[in-house]
Design a protein around this motif. Structure first.
Motif, mmCIF file in Angstrom:
data_model
loop_
_atom_site.group_PDB
_atom_site.id
_atom_site.type_symbol
_atom_site.label_atom_id
_atom_site.label_comp_id
_atom_site.label_asym_id
_atom_site.label_seq_id
_atom_site.Cartn_x
_atom_site.Cartn_y
_atom_site.Cartn_z
ATOM 1 N N ILE A 27 0.942 -1.284 0.034
ATOM 2 C CA ILE A 27 -0.140 0.125 0.102
ATOM 3 C C ILE A 27 0.888 1.174 -0.057
ATOM 4 C CG2 ILE A 27 -1.756 1.382 1.273
ATOM 5 C CD1 ILE A 27 -2.801 -1.275 2.301
ATOM 6 N N LEU A 28 1.788 1.322 1.062
ATOM 7 C CA LEU A 28 2.801 2.578 0.968
ATOM 8 C C LEU A 28 3.348 2.759 -0.388
ATOM 9 C CD1 LEU A 28 3.939 2.236 4.908
ATOM 10 C CD2 LEU A 28 2.180 3.865 3.629
ATOM 11 N N SER A 29 4.123 1.220 -0.975
ATOM 12 C CA SER A 29 4.885 1.645 -2.250
ATOM 13 C C SER A 29 3.817 2.034 -3.314
ATOM 14 C CB SER A 29 5.236 0.233 -2.628
ATOM 15 O OG SER A 29 5.741 0.203 -3.864
ATOM 16 N N GLN A 30 2.692 1.842 -3.060
ATOM 17 C CA GLN A 30 1.679 2.283 -4.609
ATOM 18 C C GLN A 30 1.593 3.828 -4.186
ATOM 19 O OE1 GLN A 30 -1.701 -0.036 -4.474
ATOM 20 N NE2 GLN A 30 -0.769 -1.959 -5.574
ATOM 21 N N ILE A 31 1.252 4.129 -2.702
ATOM 22 C CA ILE A 31 1.097 5.452 -2.518
ATOM 23 C C ILE A 31 2.465 6.399 -2.891
ATOM 24 C CG2 ILE A 31 0.821 7.344 -0.500
ATOM 25 C CD1 ILE A 31 -0.889 5.191 0.822
ATOM 26 N N SER A 32 3.578 5.945 -2.417
ATOM 27 C CA SER A 32 4.849 6.747 -2.672
ATOM 28 C C SER A 32 4.942 6.814 -4.353
ATOM 29 C CB SER A 32 6.111 5.962 -2.180
ATOM 30 O OG SER A 32 6.267 4.902 -2.730
ATOM 31 N N ASP A 33 4.540 5.740 -5.170
ATOM 32 C CA ASP A 33 4.740 5.914 -6.673
ATOM 33 C C ASP A 33 3.561 7.111 -7.385
ATOM 34 O OD1 ASP A 33 6.379 3.845 -6.582
ATOM 35 O OD2 ASP A 33 4.854 2.328 -7.272
ATOM 36 N N LEU A 34 2.550 7.387 -6.418
ATOM 37 C CA LEU A 34 1.857 8.363 -6.895
ATOM 38 C C LEU A 34 2.029 9.798 -6.495
ATOM 39 C CD1 LEU A 34 -1.706 6.585 -6.222
ATOM 40 C CD2 LEU A 34 -0.502 6.982 -8.548
ATOM 41 N N ILE A 35 2.728 9.802 -5.219
ATOM 42 C CA ILE A 35 3.073 11.210 -4.701
ATOM 43 C C ILE A 35 4.339 11.260 -4.362
ATOM 44 C CG2 ILE A 35 2.071 12.522 -2.400
ATOM 45 C CD1 ILE A 35 -0.430 10.897 -2.296
ATOM 46 N N PRO A 36 4.861 12.259 -4.596
ATOM 47 C CA PRO A 36 6.319 12.365 -4.450
ATOM 48 C C PRO A 36 6.686 12.654 -3.038
ATOM 49 C CG PRO A 36 5.714 14.235 -5.689
ATOM 50 C CD PRO A 36 4.556 13.284 -5.379
ATOM 51 N N TRP A 37 7.977 11.916 -2.580
ATOM 52 C CA TRP A 37 8.342 11.988 -1.156
ATOM 53 C C TRP A 37 8.481 13.310 -0.562
ATOM 54 C CZ3 TRP A 37 7.943 8.328 2.129
ATOM 55 C CH2 TRP A 37 8.102 6.911 1.869
ATOM 56 N N GLU A 38 9.008 14.337 -1.513
ATOM 57 C CA GLU A 38 9.191 15.735 -1.119
ATOM 58 C C GLU A 38 7.757 16.382 -0.555
ATOM 59 O OE1 GLU A 38 9.754 14.626 -4.204
ATOM 60 O OE2 GLU A 38 11.843 14.454 -3.848
ATOM 61 N N TYR A 39 6.624 15.778 -0.888
ATOM 62 C CA TYR A 39 5.326 16.301 -0.487
ATOM 63 C C TYR A 39 5.276 15.824 0.934
ATOM 64 C CZ TYR A 39 0.176 16.612 0.183
ATOM 65 O OH TYR A 39 -1.035 17.053 0.602
ATOM 66 N N PHE A 40 5.760 14.875 1.562
ATOM 67 C CA PHE A 40 5.746 14.177 2.818
ATOM 68 C C PHE A 40 7.000 14.703 3.697
ATOM 69 C CE2 PHE A 40 3.367 10.598 0.674
ATOM 70 C CZ PHE A 40 2.301 10.776 1.369
ATOM 71 N N PHE A 41 7.913 14.753 3.039
ATOM 72 C CA PHE A 41 9.428 15.302 3.672
ATOM 73 C C PHE A 41 10.007 16.447 2.945
ATOM 74 C CE2 PHE A 41 8.876 10.653 4.261
ATOM 75 C CZ PHE A 41 8.763 10.618 5.779
ATOM 76 N N PRO A 42 9.265 17.649 3.228
ATOM 77 C CA PRO A 42 9.839 18.876 2.326
ATOM 78 C C PRO A 42 11.187 19.230 2.900
ATOM 79 C CG PRO A 42 7.934 19.622 3.850
ATOM 80 C CD PRO A 42 8.000 17.857 3.841
ATOM 81 N N SER A 43 12.231 19.604 1.981
ATOM 82 C CA SER A 43 13.547 19.865 2.433
ATOM 83 C C SER A 43 13.507 21.229 3.398
ATOM 84 C CB SER A 43 14.411 20.061 1.155
ATOM 85 O OG SER A 43 13.795 21.095 0.334
ATOM 86 N N SER A 44 12.648 22.033 3.318
ATOM 87 C CA SER A 44 12.976 23.196 3.850
ATOM 88 C C SER A 44 12.052 23.334 5.240
ATOM 89 C CB SER A 44 12.661 24.519 3.104
ATOM 90 O OG SER A 44 11.419 24.558 2.610
#
Length: 81
Positions: A64-81
């Motif tokens: 499930i998490l793999s499919q979500i991460s394929d659709l939504i970029p990690w930067e959305y969850f973990f912004p660099s700033s």
């Protein structure tokens, strides 16, 4: 002498058996026995099947998490700033 197909069909239509009471009784007995067994042996059952169940659940979450991460970029969850 073996019955002909017509004779067998006539015999089957004329004879019936009601197994519903026997089946539901057997299922109720099985259910009661299974519950008793699990209640008395839950520690052993958990030790035996627990790791397999945990592996199956973790695999489901991983997919499930793999499919979500394929659709939504990690930067959305973990912004660099």
């Amino acid at each position: 002498m073996a019955p002909t197909p017509g004779q067998l069909s006539d015999w089957l239509q004329g004879n019936s058996t009601d197994m519903s009471g026997a089946i539901s009784g057997a299922v109720a007995d099985l259910s009661e026995n299974m519950n008793r067994f699990l209640n008395e042996n839950w520690r052993e059952v958990t030790q035996e099947v627990g790791p397999t169940i945990a592996d199956a659940i973790s695999e489901v979450f991983r997919r499930i998490l793999s499919q979500i991460s394929d659709l939504i970029p990690w930067e959305y969850f973990f912004p660099s700033s």
